[in-house]
Design a protein around this motif. Structure first.
Motif, PDB file in Angstrom:
ATOM      1  N   ASP A  28       0.836  -1.193   0.000  1.00  0.00           N
ATOM      2  CA  ASP A  28       0.000   0.000   0.000  1.00  0.00           C
ATOM      3  C   ASP A  28       0.875   1.249   0.000  1.00  0.00           C
ATOM      4  OD1 ASP A  28      -2.574  -1.206   0.071  1.00  0.00           O
ATOM      5  OD2 ASP A  28      -2.273  -1.672   2.199  1.00  0.00           O
ATOM      6  N   ASN A  29       0.380   2.305  -0.629  1.00  0.00           N
ATOM      7  CA  ASN A  29       1.044   3.612  -0.621  1.00  0.00           C
ATOM      8  C   ASN A  29       2.492   3.563  -1.120  1.00  0.00           C
ATOM      9  OD1 ASN A  29      -1.314   4.778   0.563  1.00  0.00           O
ATOM     10  ND2 ASN A  29      -0.633   3.964   2.537  1.00  0.00           N
ATOM     11  N   LYS A  30       2.743   2.791  -2.138  1.00  0.00           N
ATOM     12  CA  LYS A  30       4.076   2.647  -2.714  1.00  0.00           C
ATOM     13  C   LYS A  30       4.374   3.825  -3.650  1.00  0.00           C
ATOM     14  CE  LYS A  30       7.591  -0.100  -4.058  1.00  0.00           C
ATOM     15  NZ  LYS A  30       8.700  -0.356  -3.206  1.00  0.00           N
ATOM     16  N   MET A  31       5.592   4.322  -3.581  1.00  0.00           N
ATOM     17  CA  MET A  31       6.035   5.380  -4.479  1.00  0.00           C
ATOM     18  C   MET A  31       7.153   4.839  -5.363  1.00  0.00           C
ATOM     19  SD  MET A  31       6.050   8.837  -2.156  1.00  0.00           S
ATOM     20  CE  MET A  31       7.261   8.219  -1.006  1.00  0.00           C
ATOM     21  N   GLN A  44       5.788   8.435  -9.012  1.00  0.00           N
ATOM     22  CA  GLN A  44       4.545   7.784  -9.402  1.00  0.00           C
ATOM     23  C   GLN A  44       3.997   7.053  -8.179  1.00  0.00           C
ATOM     24  OE1 GLN A  44       4.973   5.231 -12.824  1.00  0.00           O
ATOM     25  NE2 GLN A  44       2.925   4.365 -12.607  1.00  0.00           N
ATOM     26  N   PHE A  45       2.765   7.373  -7.802  1.00  0.00           N
ATOM     27  CA  PHE A  45       2.130   6.726  -6.664  1.00  0.00           C
ATOM     28  C   PHE A  45       1.400   5.480  -7.143  1.00  0.00           C
ATOM     29  CE2 PHE A  45       2.820  11.083  -5.465  1.00  0.00           C
ATOM     30  CZ  PHE A  45       3.315  10.959  -4.175  1.00  0.00           C
ATOM     31  N   LEU A  46       1.615   4.364  -6.442  1.00  0.00           N
ATOM     32  CA  LEU A  46       1.102   3.068  -6.881  1.00  0.00           C
ATOM     33  C   LEU A  46       0.127   2.477  -5.871  1.00  0.00           C
ATOM     34  CD1 LEU A  46       4.538   1.644  -8.020  1.00  0.00           C
ATOM     35  CD2 LEU A  46       2.763   2.618  -9.487  1.00  0.00           C
ATOM     36  N   GLU A  47      -0.752   1.629  -6.374  1.00  0.00           N
ATOM     37  CA  GLU A  47      -1.668   0.877  -5.541  1.00  0.00           C
ATOM     38  C   GLU A  47      -1.173  -0.554  -5.422  1.00  0.00           C
ATOM     39  OE1 GLU A  47      -5.501   1.312  -7.345  1.00  0.00           O
ATOM     40  OE2 GLU A  47      -5.553   3.477  -6.982  1.00  0.00           O
ATOM     41  N   LYS A  48      -1.641  -1.241  -4.411  1.00  0.00           N
ATOM     42  CA  LYS A  48      -1.203  -2.598  -4.091  1.00  0.00           C
ATOM     43  C   LYS A  48      -1.366  -3.577  -5.265  1.00  0.00           C
ATOM     44  CE  LYS A  48      -1.781  -5.958  -0.395  1.00  0.00           C
ATOM     45  NZ  LYS A  48      -2.411  -6.240   0.896  1.00  0.00           N
ATOM     46  N   GLY A  98       2.555   0.152 -13.314  1.00  0.00           N
ATOM     47  CA  GLY A  98       1.311   0.907 -13.274  1.00  0.00           C
ATOM     48  C   GLY A  98       0.084   0.029 -13.372  1.00  0.00           C
ATOM     49  N   GLU A  99      -1.018   0.626 -13.809  1.00  0.00           N
ATOM     50  CA  GLU A  99      -2.298  -0.077 -13.909  1.00  0.00           C
ATOM     51  C   GLU A  99      -2.375  -0.980 -15.129  1.00  0.00           C
ATOM     52  OE1 GLU A  99      -5.436   2.786 -13.983  1.00  0.00           O
ATOM     53  OE2 GLU A  99      -4.972   3.551 -11.996  1.00  0.00           O
ATOM     54  N   LYS A 100      -1.675  -0.580 -16.213  1.00  0.00           N
ATOM     55  CA  LYS A 100      -1.716  -1.357 -17.451  1.00  0.00           C
ATOM     56  C   LYS A 100      -0.395  -1.204 -18.180  1.00  0.00           C
ATOM     57  CE  LYS A 100      -3.583   2.421 -20.120  1.00  0.00           C
ATOM     58  NZ  LYS A 100      -4.623   2.984 -20.901  1.00  0.00           N
ATOM     59  N   VAL A 101      -0.111  -2.173 -19.028  1.00  0.00           N
ATOM     60  CA  VAL A 101       1.100  -2.168 -19.840  1.00  0.00           C
ATOM     61  C   VAL A 101       0.735  -2.642 -21.239  1.00  0.00           C
ATOM     62  CG1 VAL A 101       3.399  -3.161 -20.141  1.00  0.00           C
ATOM     63  CG2 VAL A 101       2.562  -2.675 -17.848  1.00  0.00           C
ATOM     64  N   LYS A 102       1.182  -1.902 -22.249  1.00  0.00           N
ATOM     65  CA  LYS A 102       0.990  -2.292 -23.640  1.00  0.00           C
ATOM     66  C   LYS A 102       2.338  -2.726 -24.187  1.00  0.00           C
ATOM     67  CE  LYS A 102      -0.811   1.711 -24.241  1.00  0.00           C
ATOM     68  NZ  LYS A 102      -1.319   2.983 -24.735  1.00  0.00           N
ATOM     69  N   LYS A 131      -4.256  -4.587 -14.855  1.00  0.00           N
ATOM     70  CA  LYS A 131      -4.402  -5.130 -13.503  1.00  0.00           C
ATOM     71  C   LYS A 131      -5.857  -5.461 -13.207  1.00  0.00           C
ATOM     72  CE  LYS A 131      -5.323  -1.019 -10.714  1.00  0.00           C
ATOM     73  NZ  LYS A 131      -4.904  -0.230  -9.573  1.00  0.00           N
ATOM     74  N   THR A 132      -6.046  -6.493 -12.399  1.00  0.00           N
ATOM     75  CA  THR A 132      -7.340  -6.792 -11.791  1.00  0.00           C
ATOM     76  C   THR A 132      -7.057  -7.003 -10.301  1.00  0.00           C
ATOM     77  OG1 THR A 132      -7.199  -9.203 -12.048  1.00  0.00           O
ATOM     78  CG2 THR A 132      -8.156  -7.961 -13.894  1.00  0.00           C
ATOM     79  N   SER A 133      -8.071  -7.118  -9.513  1.00  0.00           N
ATOM     80  CA  SER A 133      -7.855  -7.310  -8.077  1.00  0.00           C
ATOM     81  C   SER A 133      -7.240  -8.674  -7.769  1.00  0.00           C
ATOM     82  CB  SER A 133      -9.162  -7.130  -7.311  1.00  0.00           C
ATOM     83  OG  SER A 133     -10.109  -8.072  -7.753  1.00  0.00           O
TER      84      SER A 133
END
Length: 150
Positions: A28-31, A44-48, A98-102, A131-133
């Protein structure tokens, strides 16, 4: 195509001449700190459940694990190189977070500050990883993958 895996696992997407490893950020709260050639630092602020994707052109799983570990656990910054930097031609692996990668085979490794584009081999080019949960979602079927302990 959905692929589920845990925070202590790594997903390997294998291509004909390269491989991409994917792990979850898992904290959580990863930078993430990104250093540019212009003497700037981007945070860049990241989610788990965000993803760290490492593309390797030698199909070296150990190198992928090492880079993912340094980024996830040791807070190692990412360095963005200009396309004319002499080290660009020696990069054996690159990463995106991040959330997605192409994945795209038509870019120069290490020259894209956009964190959603990652250089890959031809057979993985065009694949999107979102990403998915519980893991990731791919935009098309890709049957040549394994999930291993991270």
């Amino acid at each position: 195509m959905d692929i589920d895996f845990n925070y202590d696992e790594i997903l390997f997407l294998e291509g004909e001449s390269g491989i991409v490893g994917v792990v979850k950020v898992a904290h959580d709260n990863k930078m993430l700190f990104i250093a540019t050639q212009d003497n700037e630092e981007i945070v860049q602020f990241l989610e788990k459940d965000d993803i760290i994707a490492v593309s390797n052109f030698k199909k070296d799983k150990r190198a992928i694990r090492s880079q993912a570990y340094l980024t996830r656990e040791e807070d190692s910054p990412i360095v963005i190189l200009n396309k004319d930097h002499p080290s660009v031609k020696r990069l054996a692996q690159v990463l995106s977070v991040g959330e997605k990668v192409k994945l795209n085979c038509n870019i120069i490794p290490g020259t894209h500050p956009e964190q959603d584009v990652l250089c890959s081999c031809d057979s993985l080019s065009g694949l999107s990883i979102v990403k998915t949960s519980t893991g990731v979602k791919l935009n098309r079927n890709h049957e040549n993958y394994t999930i291993e302990r991270f």
